[in-house]
Design a protein around this motif. Structure first.
Motif, PDB file in Angstrom:
ATOM      1  N   HIS A 196       0.845  -1.199   0.000  1.00 44.68           N
ATOM      2  CA  HIS A 196       0.000   0.000   0.000  1.00 44.68           C
ATOM      3  C   HIS A 196       0.882   1.251   0.000  1.00 44.68           C
ATOM      4  CE1 HIS A 196      -3.744   2.176   1.918  1.00 44.68           C
ATOM      5  NE2 HIS A 196      -3.158   2.923   0.985  1.00 44.68           N
ATOM      6  N   HIS A 244       1.613   5.225  -2.462  1.00 45.77           N
ATOM      7  CA  HIS A 244       1.083   6.160  -3.458  1.00 45.77           C
ATOM      8  C   HIS A 244       2.201   6.845  -4.242  1.00 45.77           C
ATOM      9  CE1 HIS A 244      -3.049   5.910  -1.928  1.00 45.77           C
ATOM     10  NE2 HIS A 244      -2.439   5.648  -0.785  1.00 45.77           N
ATOM     11  N   HIS A 257      -4.909   6.221  -5.575  1.00 48.49           N
ATOM     12  CA  HIS A 257      -6.351   6.436  -5.418  1.00 48.49           C
ATOM     13  C   HIS A 257      -7.045   6.459  -6.777  1.00 48.49           C
ATOM     14  CE1 HIS A 257      -5.899   7.601  -1.194  1.00 48.49           C
ATOM     15  NE2 HIS A 257      -4.918   8.403  -1.542  1.00 48.49           N
ATOM     16  N   GLU A 313      -6.379   1.816  -4.832  1.00 49.33           N
ATOM     17  CA  GLU A 313      -7.162   2.104  -3.620  1.00 49.33           C
ATOM     18  C   GLU A 313      -8.401   2.879  -4.063  1.00 49.33           C
ATOM     19  OE1 GLU A 313      -5.252   4.566  -0.597  1.00 49.33           O
ATOM     20  OE2 GLU A 313      -6.657   3.844   0.917  1.00 49.33           O
ATOM     21  N   ASP A 359       1.093   2.756   3.488  1.00 49.81           N
ATOM     22  CA  ASP A 359       0.319   3.936   3.050  1.00 49.81           C
ATOM     23  C   ASP A 359       1.261   5.131   2.857  1.00 49.81           C
ATOM     24  OD1 ASP A 359      -1.912   5.232   2.115  1.00 49.81           O
ATOM     25  OD2 ASP A 359      -2.958   5.308   4.045  1.00 49.81           O
ATOM     26  N   HIS A 419       3.148   8.108   1.354  1.00 54.68           N
ATOM     27  CA  HIS A 419       2.828   9.136   0.344  1.00 54.68           C
ATOM     28  C   HIS A 419       4.066   9.916  -0.088  1.00 54.68           C
ATOM     29  CE1 HIS A 419      -1.372   8.350   1.367  1.00 54.68           C
ATOM     30  NE2 HIS A 419      -1.782   9.197   0.448  1.00 54.68           N
TER      31      HIS A 419
HETATM   32 MN    MN Z   1      -3.652   5.013   0.792  1.00 49.79          MN
END
Ligand code: MN
Ligand code: AMP
Ligand code: MN
Ligand code: MN
Length: 276
Positions: free
Chosen positions: A7, A9, A39, A64, A248, A250
């Motif tokens: 996971h 981005h 996303h 996601e 997650d 970023h």
């Molecule tokens: Mn995410």
């Protein structure tokens, strides 16, 4: 250290690194299996996949998808699907539509509480304007010095109940899971610790997700503490879900957790990669 990160981005949505740079960073961190989950888009997958493969990292297609359950935004992760699937492509395009309009409304609302120029400012951070989201707003509002941190922007201005928050319409859990399954993929509930549901509401979310064909739950997430990891490990056992894990991530300057830097999956869970 062997690690799996499913996971993160890139600039294809609201991350700070290009898809290839994310994959190269994963290789530097000794990650053996990586999934990029931008996303509502599969636009970064080809680039990330190529860079990952070149660096010796196994790459899993990911996404996601924003959905809605009982009036709250819930994120569903999709894995190992066909990125060229037509229905998935159309579904994601529909999920993206409406974001620019919502961003304009957020900007007007923020202007009213004394934070000017947010639409143009946030857009400068959005490489893909169709995917403008609250993270881009938060970066701009930090840039102009109204808040010191992005977290503070969310807490003061753009979380539900705050003056700059504007609702959006997201797909149902059922429709999102159907899109993922229809493209040959498998679905996992992202960062369940972030949702502000009651016990009963959480239960109904897990039931609905399982009934729709959802397979897994993100037990270990960069946004989960030790108690949450233990709690969602129990949920995985109770509902018969496989377990996924991811940072997650970023970007280096703003994520709490770097790629792969989170605790291992608790023992006795079925890891989602057994299904890839
Ligand atoms: Mn995410
Ligand atoms: P949106 O899709 O416009 O609702 O924006 C959601 C994005 O905002 C998420 O993907 C996160 O990147 C970011 N986000 C949401 N809540 C927070 C928070 N409390 N702190 C920092 N980033 C957040
Ligand atoms: Mn995000
Ligand atoms: Mn999310």
């Amino acid at each position: 250290m062997f690690s799996v990160d499913l996971h993160c981005h890139s600039t294809a949505s609201d991350g700070l690194l290009s898809p290839a740079a994310v994959a190269r960073r994963a290789a530097e961190k000794d990650i053996r299996m990586l999934s990029l989950c931008d996303h509502d888009t599969v636009g970064g997958l080809a680039e990330a996949s190529q860079a990952a493969t070149e660096a010796g990292v196994r790459f899993i297609n990911g996404v996601e998808i924003s959905s809605e359950w009982l009036g709250q935004q819930v994120h569903i992760l999709g894995y190992a699907f066909d990125p060229d699937d037509k229905a998935l492509g159309e579904g994601l395009a529909a999920a993206r539509s409406g974001r620019v309009e919502r961003a304009k409304r957020m900007s007007l609302a923020l202007e009213k509480v004394g934070v000017p120029g947010c639409f143009e400012g946030a857009m400068r951070y959005a490489e893909n304007p169709e995917l403008i989201n609250r993270a881009h707003f938060a970066r701009y509002i930090v840039e102009i010095g109204v808040c010191k941190t992005m977290q503070r922007v969310f807490d003061a201005y753009i979380s539900p109940g705050r003056p700059g928050y504007v609702e959006n319409r997201w797909m149902s859990i059922k429709d999102v899971v159907a899109l993922i399954l229809g493209a040959g993929g498998i679905a996992s509930i992202a960062h369940p610790g972030r949702y502000k549901f009651s016990r009963n509401q959480m239960h109904s979310l897990f039931e609905e997700f399982g009934k729709c064909g959802g397979l897994a739950i993100e037990v270990v997430s960069g946004s989960h503490n030790a108690e949450e990891i233990a709690r969602f490990a129990r949920v995985a056992v109770e509902y018969g879900f496989a377990a996924s894990c991811g940072s997650d991530f970023h970007g280096p300057s703003e994520s709490r957790v770097d790629l792969g830097r989170f605790p291992p999956l608790p023992p006795d869970l079925a890891p989602i990669w057994d299904f890839f």
